[in-house]
Design an enzyme around this catalytic site. Sequence first.
Site, PDB file in Angstrom:
ATOM      1  N   LYS A  34    -119.167   9.975  48.053  1.00 64.73           N
ATOM      2  CA  LYS A  34    -118.621   9.485  49.277  1.00 64.73           C
ATOM      3  C   LYS A  34    -117.163   9.240  49.208  1.00 64.73           C
ATOM      4  O   LYS A  34    -116.456   8.963  48.062  1.00 64.73           O
ATOM      5  CB  LYS A  34    -119.575   8.314  49.991  1.00 64.73           C
ATOM      6  CG  LYS A  34    -119.575   7.165  48.634  1.00 64.73           C
ATOM      7  CD  LYS A  34    -120.820   6.072  49.119  1.00 64.73           C
ATOM      8  CE  LYS A  34    -120.773   5.189  47.892  1.00 64.73           C
ATOM      9  NZ  LYS A  34    -121.654   4.116  48.303  1.00 64.73           N
ATOM     10  N   ARG A 129    -128.686  -4.140  54.839  1.00 61.98           N
ATOM     11  CA  ARG A 129    -127.859  -3.160  55.385  1.00 61.98           C
ATOM     12  C   ARG A 129    -128.509  -2.418  56.114  1.00 61.98           C
ATOM     13  O   ARG A 129    -128.499  -2.229  57.310  1.00 61.98           O
ATOM     14  CB  ARG A 129    -127.079  -2.854  54.156  1.00 61.98           C
ATOM     15  CG  ARG A 129    -125.826  -1.803  54.359  1.00 61.98           C
ATOM     16  CD  ARG A 129    -124.768  -1.410  53.545  1.00 61.98           C
ATOM     17  NE  ARG A 129    -125.489  -0.435  52.500  1.00 61.98           N
ATOM     18  CZ  ARG A 129    -124.683  -0.116  51.408  1.00 61.98           C
ATOM     19  NH1 ARG A 129    -123.510  -0.326  51.395  1.00 61.98           N
ATOM     20  NH2 ARG A 129    -125.195   0.821  50.536  1.00 61.98           N
ATOM     21  N   TYR A 245     -86.779  -4.345  51.082  1.00 61.04           N
ATOM     22  CA  TYR A 245     -86.908  -5.143  52.287  1.00 61.04           C
ATOM     23  C   TYR A 245     -86.876  -6.545  51.957  1.00 61.04           C
ATOM     24  O   TYR A 245     -87.672  -7.020  51.307  1.00 61.04           O
ATOM     25  CB  TYR A 245     -88.048  -4.728  53.080  1.00 61.04           C
ATOM     26  CG  TYR A 245     -88.034  -3.415  53.654  1.00 61.04           C
ATOM     27  CD1 TYR A 245     -87.139  -3.077  54.585  1.00 61.04           C
ATOM     28  CD2 TYR A 245     -88.858  -2.434  53.600  1.00 61.04           C
ATOM     29  CE1 TYR A 245     -87.031  -1.637  55.202  1.00 61.04           C
ATOM     30  CE2 TYR A 245     -88.789  -1.195  53.962  1.00 61.04           C
ATOM     31  CZ  TYR A 245     -88.175  -0.816  55.029  1.00 61.04           C
ATOM     32  OH  TYR A 245     -88.017   0.313  55.593  1.00 61.04           O
ATOM     33  N   MET A 293     -92.846   1.924  52.702  1.00 63.03           N
ATOM     34  CA  MET A 293     -94.117   2.851  53.010  1.00 63.03           C
ATOM     35  C   MET A 293     -94.275   3.948  52.314  1.00 63.03           C
ATOM     36  O   MET A 293     -95.252   4.481  51.694  1.00 63.03           O
ATOM     37  CB  MET A 293     -93.880   3.332  54.503  1.00 63.03           C
ATOM     38  CG  MET A 293     -95.025   3.988  55.103  1.00 63.03           C
ATOM     39  SD  MET A 293     -94.660   4.423  56.960  1.00 63.03           S
ATOM     40  CE  MET A 293     -94.819   2.934  57.761  1.00 63.03           C
TER      41      MET A 293
HETATM   42  C1  LIG Z   1    -121.901   3.808  47.054  1.00 57.79           C
HETATM   43  C2  LIG Z   1    -123.610   3.572  46.624  1.00 57.79           C
HETATM   44  C3  LIG Z   1    -124.085   3.955  45.448  1.00 57.79           C
HETATM   45  C4  LIG Z   1    -123.040   4.271  44.331  1.00 57.79           C
HETATM   46  O1  LIG Z   1    -122.895   2.971  43.885  1.00 57.79           O
HETATM   47  P1  LIG Z   1    -121.826   2.517  42.498  1.00 57.79           P
HETATM   48  O2  LIG Z   1    -121.622   1.166  42.584  1.00 57.79           O
HETATM   49  O3  LIG Z   1    -120.700   3.190  42.731  1.00 57.79           O
HETATM   50  O4  LIG Z   1    -122.824   2.997  41.211  1.00 57.79           O
HETATM   51  C5  LIG Z   1    -125.486   4.092  45.179  1.00 57.79           C
HETATM   52  N1  LIG Z   1    -126.230   4.156  46.407  1.00 57.79           N
HETATM   53  C6  LIG Z   1    -125.848   3.780  47.666  1.00 57.79           C
HETATM   54  C7  LIG Z   1    -126.843   3.778  48.539  1.00 57.79           C
HETATM   55  C8  LIG Z   1    -124.482   3.632  47.864  1.00 57.79           C
HETATM   56  O5  LIG Z   1    -124.137   3.300  48.981  1.00 57.79           O
END
Ligand SMILES: *Cc1c(COP(=O)(O)O)cnc(C)c1O
Length: 363
Positions: A34, A129, A245, A293
């Site tokens: 992700k 969550r 700046y 920037m």
């Molecule tokens: C991001 C995530 C992980 C990985 O977490 P790390 O701390 O990077 O190992 C695993 N499971 C879920 C559901 C996540 O959102």
Amino acid sequence: MHPSWIEIDLEQFRKNLWTIRKVIGKSKFCLPVKANAYGHGLIRIGQAAAEEGIDCLAVSCLQEGVKLREARVSIPILVLGAIHESQIRDLSKYDLEFSISSKYKAELVAKYLEKKARVYLEIDTGMQRTGVRPKTAIELVDTLRKMGCFELVGVYSHFATSDEPDDPFAKEQLRAFKEVTDRFQGLVRHIANSGGVLYYPESHLDMVRPGLLAYGYKGGTLPCFSLKAKISYFKVVEADIGVSYGHQYRTKEQTRIVTVPVGFGDGYSRALSNLGSVLIGGRKFQISGTICMDQFMVDIGDSSAYVGDEVVLIGKQGDQEILLSEVSALCNTVPYETLCLFNERIPRIYKNFTTELTENTEI
Ligand SMILES: *Cc1c(COP(=O)(O)O)cnc(C)c1O
């Protein structure tokens, strides 16, 4: 070539995957990719992981999964985030696995499916969550199994406090997860993030999902990410002259100032103004003045440097190193965020491809 870039060493990345494989034994390996693979580049990392025989990739949302499929990554992909009604058709079309967390969602999804969907049930054991409460899970597993349109692949949960060993809450989450899921036959069970893999071996179960560890930022693995640039400008500046700046930096004596073409527009935090360091010619220098920037300045004193010389912002040069953790601490954040902030303006350059990955799919 763009004058600043992120260098990804795929050989080190593969070594990290092997290191994790050794630790987890027979458990399967789901690699979280992700947020552009934690800034490392979704497509290349996804392809490299698939090539190394990783069992599954985890993304946060539909678009990330679609990008991987369009790059011909064909291994299972699990969408971790909650899904929206308007995404169901595409989730199915691109063969993405996702989770169902209520009877209501199950019925809604069923309306849109034209073929069987591979789904997970997410159980919330303490993150608050997403996911169903443990006691609701038993009934929902039954429901999903009875509905003909789903192939229920497994159940998973997520640790809230696994960053340190021996945490009582992490142990309680694992206990609660095992308690409900022990009764489910033939379902893949997973809960272990990086902390789980490292500190809670009893949490490895059927599959693990370590992200940060795989990218090299926890025990036993090494970073494969460096941030580099080429000096774009050099000048000699007199004493007591304000730089950048707001003139937040003033020269003490006549000195040499170089300009580095990286800024907060690339995701290099402005919090590093007058605080962060870079490596030039194997020596460490502090950033001088406010980060702009697109660039920032460095007072190199009487050292010599030339336009085009390599500057390391994160990573190694000679026997010096700037750690992602140091940069993150200066920004009052964690390595996760520092990595994710680097956007697509900075190209990712990949080193040590295996033969099958020579075709150019740069992102
Ligand atoms: C991001 C995530 C992980 C990985 O977490 P790390 O701390 O990077 O190992 C695993 N499971 C879920 C559901 C996540 O959102």
